[in-house]
Write a protein that holds these residues in place. Structure first.
Motif, short mmCIF file in Angstrom:
data_model
loop_
_atom_site.label_atom_id
_atom_site.label_comp_id
_atom_site.label_asym_id
_atom_site.label_seq_id
_atom_site.Cartn_x
_atom_site.Cartn_y
_atom_site.Cartn_z
N GLY A 94 12.10 3.63 -3.05
CA GLY A 94 13.07 3.82 -1.98
C GLY A 94 13.44 5.28 -1.78
N LYS A 95 14.31 5.49 -0.81
CA LYS A 95 14.72 6.85 -0.45
C LYS A 95 15.47 7.54 -1.58
N HIS A 96 16.05 6.77 -2.49
CA HIS A 96 16.82 7.37 -3.59
C HIS A 96 15.94 8.19 -4.52
N LEU A 97 14.61 8.01 -4.44
CA LEU A 97 13.70 8.77 -5.30
C LEU A 97 13.26 10.10 -4.68
N LYS A 98 13.55 10.27 -3.41
CA LYS A 98 13.07 11.46 -2.69
C LYS A 98 13.58 12.73 -3.35
N GLY A 99 12.64 13.65 -3.60
CA GLY A 99 12.99 14.94 -4.16
C GLY A 99 13.16 14.96 -5.66
N LEU A 100 13.00 13.79 -6.33
CA LEU A 100 13.16 13.73 -7.78
C LEU A 100 11.84 13.97 -8.50
N THR A 101 11.92 14.50 -9.70
CA THR A 101 10.75 14.65 -10.56
C THR A 101 10.73 13.47 -11.52
N LEU A 102 9.74 12.61 -11.41
CA LEU A 102 9.69 11.37 -12.18
C LEU A 102 8.82 11.53 -13.42
N ILE A 136 4.53 13.00 -13.64
CA ILE A 136 3.33 12.19 -13.79
C ILE A 136 3.07 11.34 -12.55
N VAL A 137 4.15 10.86 -11.94
CA VAL A 137 4.02 10.11 -10.69
C VAL A 137 4.95 10.72 -9.66
N LYS A 138 4.51 10.78 -8.42
CA LYS A 138 5.30 11.37 -7.35
C LYS A 138 6.20 10.30 -6.71
N PRO A 139 7.38 10.71 -6.22
CA PRO A 139 8.30 9.74 -5.62
C PRO A 139 7.67 8.92 -4.50
N GLU A 140 6.85 9.56 -3.67
CA GLU A 140 6.24 8.83 -2.54
C GLU A 140 5.16 7.86 -3.00
N GLU A 141 4.73 7.97 -4.26
CA GLU A 141 3.70 7.07 -4.78
C GLU A 141 4.29 5.94 -5.60
N LEU A 180 2.03 2.67 -3.66
CA LEU A 180 1.09 2.56 -2.55
C LEU A 180 -0.25 3.22 -2.78
N LYS A 181 -0.24 4.39 -3.38
CA LYS A 181 -1.50 5.08 -3.55
C LYS A 181 -2.36 4.46 -4.64
N TYR A 182 -1.71 4.10 -5.74
CA TYR A 182 -2.47 3.61 -6.88
C TYR A 182 -2.42 2.10 -7.06
N LYS A 183 -1.60 1.44 -6.28
CA LYS A 183 -1.54 -0.02 -6.26
C LYS A 183 -1.26 -0.63 -7.62
N ILE A 184 -0.24 -0.11 -8.28
CA ILE A 184 0.21 -0.76 -9.50
C ILE A 184 1.68 -0.44 -9.70
N GLN A 204 1.62 -8.77 -4.23
CA GLN A 204 2.11 -9.24 -2.93
C GLN A 204 3.31 -8.41 -2.47
N MET A 205 4.15 -8.01 -3.43
CA MET A 205 5.34 -7.22 -3.10
C MET A 205 4.98 -5.88 -2.48
N THR A 206 3.83 -5.34 -2.89
CA THR A 206 3.41 -4.05 -2.34
C THR A 206 2.93 -4.16 -0.91
N LYS A 207 2.59 -5.36 -0.47
CA LYS A 207 2.04 -5.57 0.87
C LYS A 207 3.08 -6.08 1.86
N MET A 208 4.29 -6.32 1.38
CA MET A 208 5.31 -6.93 2.24
C MET A 208 6.54 -6.04 2.35
N SER A 209 7.21 -6.13 3.48
CA SER A 209 8.51 -5.48 3.63
C SER A 209 9.53 -6.27 2.80
N TYR A 210 10.72 -5.67 2.63
CA TYR A 210 11.76 -6.34 1.86
C TYR A 210 12.11 -7.69 2.50
N LYS A 211 12.15 -7.73 3.82
CA LYS A 211 12.47 -8.97 4.53
C LYS A 211 11.38 -10.01 4.32
#
Length: 425
Positions: free
Chosen positions: A121-129, A133-138, A144-148, A362-369
């Motif tokens: 979610g947006k709460h991760l934006k700009g954070l170093t995770l 090792i993993v980027k917030p957008e991933e 999304l990029k690595y599918k896990i 399946q959760m990675t392929k669906m919106s929250y709704k």
């Protein structure tokens, strides 16, 4: 066995960790010349070498459509952190019942683990995770990029502390109490509360359950009435069995209002009293009985639409249950690692892990709704089955170890306690 090799007898009665305690280390008077240790403790971050002691994606020779080397690197980093920072504190706090050490909370915040436990979610934006090792957008359930699911990895690694009370005390209240603020709070409220909580400076809990109603929203008796000028809520009532409630600074509270049910964020202050409840697991969980006596709260603290609080609470149910499945599946595997006796144990563990990975994909392929529409049933069924399996596995383990599970240094106690209590989640 005096004067003889007592290795086999010792390990039939105790866990290896017994030998690492100061009281036992001092008893070592030397080593046998020319001999090498037959049993070597795993180094922090290492994988178990016991068959089925790890999920298949972490086992040599096996493949996964979901995980790759990036995820393994992330898993190694999280496990090393858990082994070095969390595990020692978990054992100490599980025993003395005190709150999770602030040094551990701060260390988790430095890696942004608190934020990652809320999912993508947006709460991760700009954070170093985890040190980048993993980027917030991933980052995602199956990011999304690595599918896990990095979140699955974090949840399952945290469970390895083997301490049931500490597992909830490790800010379980944040996982279920902060999402309503994040998703339904005003921008001003989010800007104030989220940084405080995600940094570990303040704590939050979800306060829904009551003594006479349990979690049945229709039966809740805590009320919120607006003042004549409409600027504040006046809250009266009690809540019971509230995880982290004894040390929480914020309470996400479900209240009866004139038109139905409303969720309101309450800050600890005048009229709010909490008392620790002794439960079947350690008081380190901070399980509390809470009293709200004419507590005055700004209407700006309302989370979501007034009288539509059920939507607010139900919106996070899928994620809460999914987290429980992650935890249950991994804790069952810890028992398999200790026992390795019954095929049924292994079958239960492997089947629930496979179902969990399928749902997560399946959760990675669906919106929250879409998740709410398509996966609510599957997640609920998987959660029910996982906790049932947990009880069966605990029962099998107790049969294997017998009365030894009742002693603190036996091969099993923390994990079997976890399983016996899992049906309460």
């Amino acid at each position: 066995v005096a004067g003889q090799d007592a290795t086999k007898i010792f390990y039939s009665l105790h866990r290896h960790e017994v030998l690492t305690k100061p009281g036992y280390i001092r008893l070592q008077i030397g080593t046998v010349e020319g001999e090498q240790p037959k049993i070597v403790a795993l180094q922090p971050g290492a994988l178990s070498q016991v068959p089925y002691g790890e999920p298949s994606w972490l086992t040599d020779g096996y493949y996964s459509p979901y995980f790759n080397e990036n995820h393994k690197a992330f898993q190694r980093a999280v496990r090393k952190f858990v082994d070095e920072v969390i595990y020692p504190d978990a054992q100490a706090r599980e025993e003395d019942g005190k709150r999770i050490s602030q040094s551990v909370v701060d260390a988790m915040a430095a890696k942004n683990i608190h934020a990652m436990r809320l999912g993508p979610g947006k709460h991760l934006k700009g954070l170093t995770l985890m040190d980048g090792i993993v980027k917030p957008e991933e980052f995602d359930y199956f990011h999304l990029k690595y599918k896990i699911t990095d979140e699955m990895i974090i949840t399952q690694e945290l469970v390895r502390s083997g301490a049931r009370g500490y597992g909830d005390g490790m800010l379980g209240g944040l996982v279920i109490g902060l999402p309503p603020v994040m998703n339904f709070g005003s921008e001003i409220l989010r800007a104030k509360v989220m940084p405080e909580v995600l940094s570990g400076k303040k704590f939050i809990c979800l306060a829904i359950s009551e003594a006479f109603a349990g979690s049945d929203v229709a039966g809740l008796k805590t009320t919120a009435v607006k003042t004549e000028d409409g600027k504040h809520w006046i809250i009266n009532g009690t809540k019971k069995w509230i995880t982290n409630g004894s040390f929480a600074d914020y309470f996400t509270v479900g209240c009866r209002t004139d038109g139905g049910f409303t969720v309101i964020l309450v800050e600890r202050g005048p009229g709010v009293e909490t008392s620790l409840i002794k439960t079947s697991y350690s008081t380190t969980a901070g399980t509390a009985y809470i009293t709200f006596d004419n507590v005055k709260v700004p209407v700006e603290n309302t989370l979501g639409p007034e009288d539509a609080g059920l939507l607010v609470i139900l919106s996070n149910f899928n994620h809460e249950r999914w987290v429980m499945i992650c935890a249950s599946a991994r804790s069952q595997r810890a028992i398999v690692e200790e026992c390795l006796k019954l095929a049924a144990m292994i079958a239960r563990c492997e089947s629930i892990q496979s179902w969990l990975e399928s749902i997560t994909y399946q959760m990675t392929k669906m919106s929250y709704k879409q998740q709410s529409d398509k996966l609510a049933g599957q997640i609920a069924f998987a959660k029910m089955l996982s906790t049932r399996y947990a009880q069966e596995t605990a029962t099998d383990a107790v049969q294997i170890f017998g009365g030894r599970v009742s002693t603190s240094n036996s091969p099993l106690p923390p994990r079997s306690t976890y399983q016996r209590l899992m049906f309460l989640d």
